[in-house]
Design an enzyme around this catalytic site. Structure first.
Site, short mmCIF file in Angstrom:
data_model
loop_
_atom_site.label_atom_id
_atom_site.label_comp_id
_atom_site.label_asym_id
_atom_site.label_seq_id
_atom_site.Cartn_x
_atom_site.Cartn_y
_atom_site.Cartn_z
N LYS A 1 45.82 36.81 49.87
CA LYS A 1 45.03 35.57 49.97
C LYS A 1 45.79 34.35 49.47
O LYS A 1 45.63 33.25 49.99
CB LYS A 1 43.71 35.71 49.20
CG LYS A 1 43.86 36.10 47.74
CD LYS A 1 43.40 37.49 47.50
CE LYS A 1 43.98 38.04 46.21
NZ LYS A 1 43.56 39.38 45.93
N GLU B 1 41.87 40.77 57.12
CA GLU B 1 40.51 41.11 56.68
C GLU B 1 40.45 41.41 55.19
O GLU B 1 39.48 41.08 54.50
CB GLU B 1 40.01 42.33 57.48
CG GLU B 1 38.59 42.73 57.23
CD GLU B 1 37.60 41.62 57.59
OE1 GLU B 1 37.36 41.42 58.78
OE2 GLU B 1 37.09 40.95 56.68
N VAL C 1 39.94 38.65 51.79
CA VAL C 1 38.70 38.07 51.24
C VAL C 1 37.60 39.12 51.18
O VAL C 1 37.29 39.76 52.19
CB VAL C 1 38.19 36.89 52.11
CG1 VAL C 1 36.96 36.25 51.48
CG2 VAL C 1 39.28 35.84 52.31
N GLY D 1 41.59 48.95 38.22
CA GLY D 1 42.38 48.45 39.36
C GLY D 1 41.73 47.29 40.09
O GLY D 1 42.07 47.01 41.24
N GLU E 1 43.84 41.23 39.19
CA GLU E 1 45.17 40.86 39.70
C GLU E 1 46.22 41.25 38.67
O GLU E 1 45.90 41.37 37.48
CB GLU E 1 45.22 39.35 39.93
CG GLU E 1 44.29 38.83 41.00
CD GLU E 1 44.57 39.45 42.35
OE1 GLU E 1 45.68 39.33 42.86
OE2 GLU E 1 43.65 40.10 42.90
N LYS F 1 40.37 32.54 48.18
CA LYS F 1 39.51 33.17 49.19
C LYS F 1 38.60 32.14 49.87
O LYS F 1 38.42 32.18 51.08
CB LYS F 1 38.69 34.28 48.53
CG LYS F 1 39.58 35.45 48.07
CD LYS F 1 38.82 36.41 47.17
CE LYS F 1 39.68 37.59 46.75
NZ LYS F 1 39.09 38.37 45.66
N1 HSE Z 1 41.38 40.79 41.64
C1 HSE Z 1 40.57 40.70 42.80
C2 HSE Z 1 39.11 40.85 42.39
C3 HSE Z 1 40.96 41.75 43.78
O1 HSE Z 1 38.86 41.17 41.21
O2 HSE Z 1 38.23 40.64 43.19
C4 HSE Z 1 40.51 41.52 45.16
O3 HSE Z 1 41.02 40.33 45.68
#
Ligand code: HSE
Length: 435
Positions: free
Chosen positions: A107, A131, A134, A189, A192, A207
């Protein structure tokens, strides 16, 4: 012509592992749904030694030579999962210029230089699909580009960062500390690599820049978005929200009043009714509400982060390309055109919003008059005042709900109130979003 459509991946981290895992698990079913089977040929990453959560399948080459994917004679589709701007931009450009279709989850890259990349793709008659960039697993891009393509869109609003939603949800329900919850989001996970991108709102801003560009056909970039993250949200703000039957969410908002009007593009915490379509979306879930002139509001809710939901979106793009490669013709995804260089964005200061001022004043007879005068001086009117707590002779805790007022005026009023010697606690202001 090979019997298979062959793809390679650059970037074998969390998301890359998710893609390999999902493709390995669902390969038979995926291939039964497209006209020619997909084959994962090669994985590239600069780090060949760190253990991954999935095994590299024996038929797949694992290399530190990104070019062997980006320019590989035996590759039809490149999946870019390196993230960030550099070298991801060079990677995507190289692949597009080498005649490969590209699928990316990046993004930041699209919000920084998407229009340039789409131009390169169109010139080379290849596609750049995104896709996964976002809303994680939510198919919002395809919904805009295909499902709602007959509508003139008036707004796109969403909860677009799983990490922030997870943190705010747990802070609200358990009274947990920001730092502890962030650690959990990293462990799962969601976050970022640099979690300030999540909590400062930058990820969400990337986004909404992408969604606003698609929805309004403009070239809206990250730098056009007003951004305020969640790091200043206090336990007190979450308590106020709950008392008022509201949720406090990090919202991304892109809206325009009429087709030729300037677009508002902003990201900030906002109070919204708990019972509204976005107000009840908790945990790592993301949600997007799109309003079209014909369809009215459409809401999509789903997992917004994590390897498996992101892999779901990445592979849906790869399958779409597989279909397009066999059918021929221009991709459906080019229906919404982003006009390069065209942008008309209303500055945040000129946007009229409703706010909630959260004040804890010394319990002095003149204190409320002084607040009233500061608001009047900026033409901010109050629709409703709630006394949330009162200790005679000590303090009075108030929530003031304003009518529509320009952001510039509200900020000036709150600055003036902060300067007064009547505050038992620093005042704060929460923006409200009608839903
Ligand atoms: N770090 C992002 C989140 C991952 O927490 O939504 C998806 O873009």
């Amino acid at each position: 012509m090979s019997d298979t459509i062959r793809f390679g991946i650059v970037g074998f981290g969390n998301i890359g592992s998710g893609v390999v895992d999902l493709f390995t698990r669902n390969r038979e079913m995926i291939n039964a749904r497209i006209p020619r089977p997909l084959e994962l040929v090669r994985l590239a990453d600069k780090d060949l030694t760190t253990p991954r959560p999935v095994e590299v399948p024996p038929s797949v080459e694992f290399t530190d030579d990104a070019n062997s994917v980006l320019r590989g004679e035996d590759i039809d589709i490149v999946i870019e999962l390196v993230g960030g701007l550099s070298p991801a931009r060079q990677f995507v450009e190289t692949a597009l210029r080498s005649g490969k279709h590209v699928v990316t989850a990046n993004k930041a890259l699209l919000a920084d230089c998407g229009a340039e990349l789409f131009t390169i793709a169109a010139k080379g008659d290849v596609s750049l699909l995104f896709e996964a960039a976002v809303g994680g697993g939510i198919p919002i891009i395809r919904t805009l580009q295909q499902g709602l393509t007959a509508n003139s869109l008036t707004s796109v609003r969403g909860i677009l960062n799983g990490t922030c939603n997870y943190i705010l949800t747990r802070m609200a329900s358990e009274g947990s500390k920001f730092k502890d919850v962030l650690k959990d989001a990293q462990r799962l996970g969601y976050a970022e690599p640099d979690p300030t991108f999540d909590v400062e709102g930058y990820d969400t801003a990337h986004k909404i820049a992408i969604l606003a560009s698609l929805a309004f056909g403009q070239d809206i970039r990250f730098s056009d978005v007003f951004v305020e993250g969640i790091t200043k949200v206090r336990a007190e703000d979450l308590a106020l929200a709950a008392e008022q039957g509201c949720a406090l969410k990090l919202l991304a908002i892109a809206r325009r009043e009429a087709p030729e009007a300037p677009v508002e593009v902003r990201v900030h915490p906002a109070l919204l009714p708990r019972t509204s379509s976005l107000g009840g979306v908790d945990g790592v879930l993301n949600a997007v509400e799109v309003v079209g002139d014909a369809v009215g509001p459409v809401v999509l809710i789903g997992a917004g982060a994590g390897p498996a939901p992101t892999a779901s979106a990445v592979l849906s793009d790869v399958m779409n390309l597989a279909q397009q490669m066999v059918d021929g013709g221009a991709p459906l995804d080019r229906r919404l055109k982003i006009a390069v260089g065209k942008r008309s964005v209303r500055p945040m200061r000129q946007i009229a919003l409703r706010h909630c001022l959260s004040l804890c004043l010394l319990d002095r007879p003149s204190a409320r008059d002084q607040v009233r005068a500061a608001l009047e001086a900026e033409s901010v009117t109050v629709d409703r005042e709630v006394i949330r707590g009162h200790r005679e002779g000590e303090y009075i805790r108030l929530a003031l709900f304003t009518d529509l007022a320009l952001e510039a005026n509200v900020q000036a009023a709150i600055n003036a109130i902060s300067e007064l010697d009547i505050n038992a606690e620093p005042p704060s202001v929460l923006r409200r979003e009608e839903m």
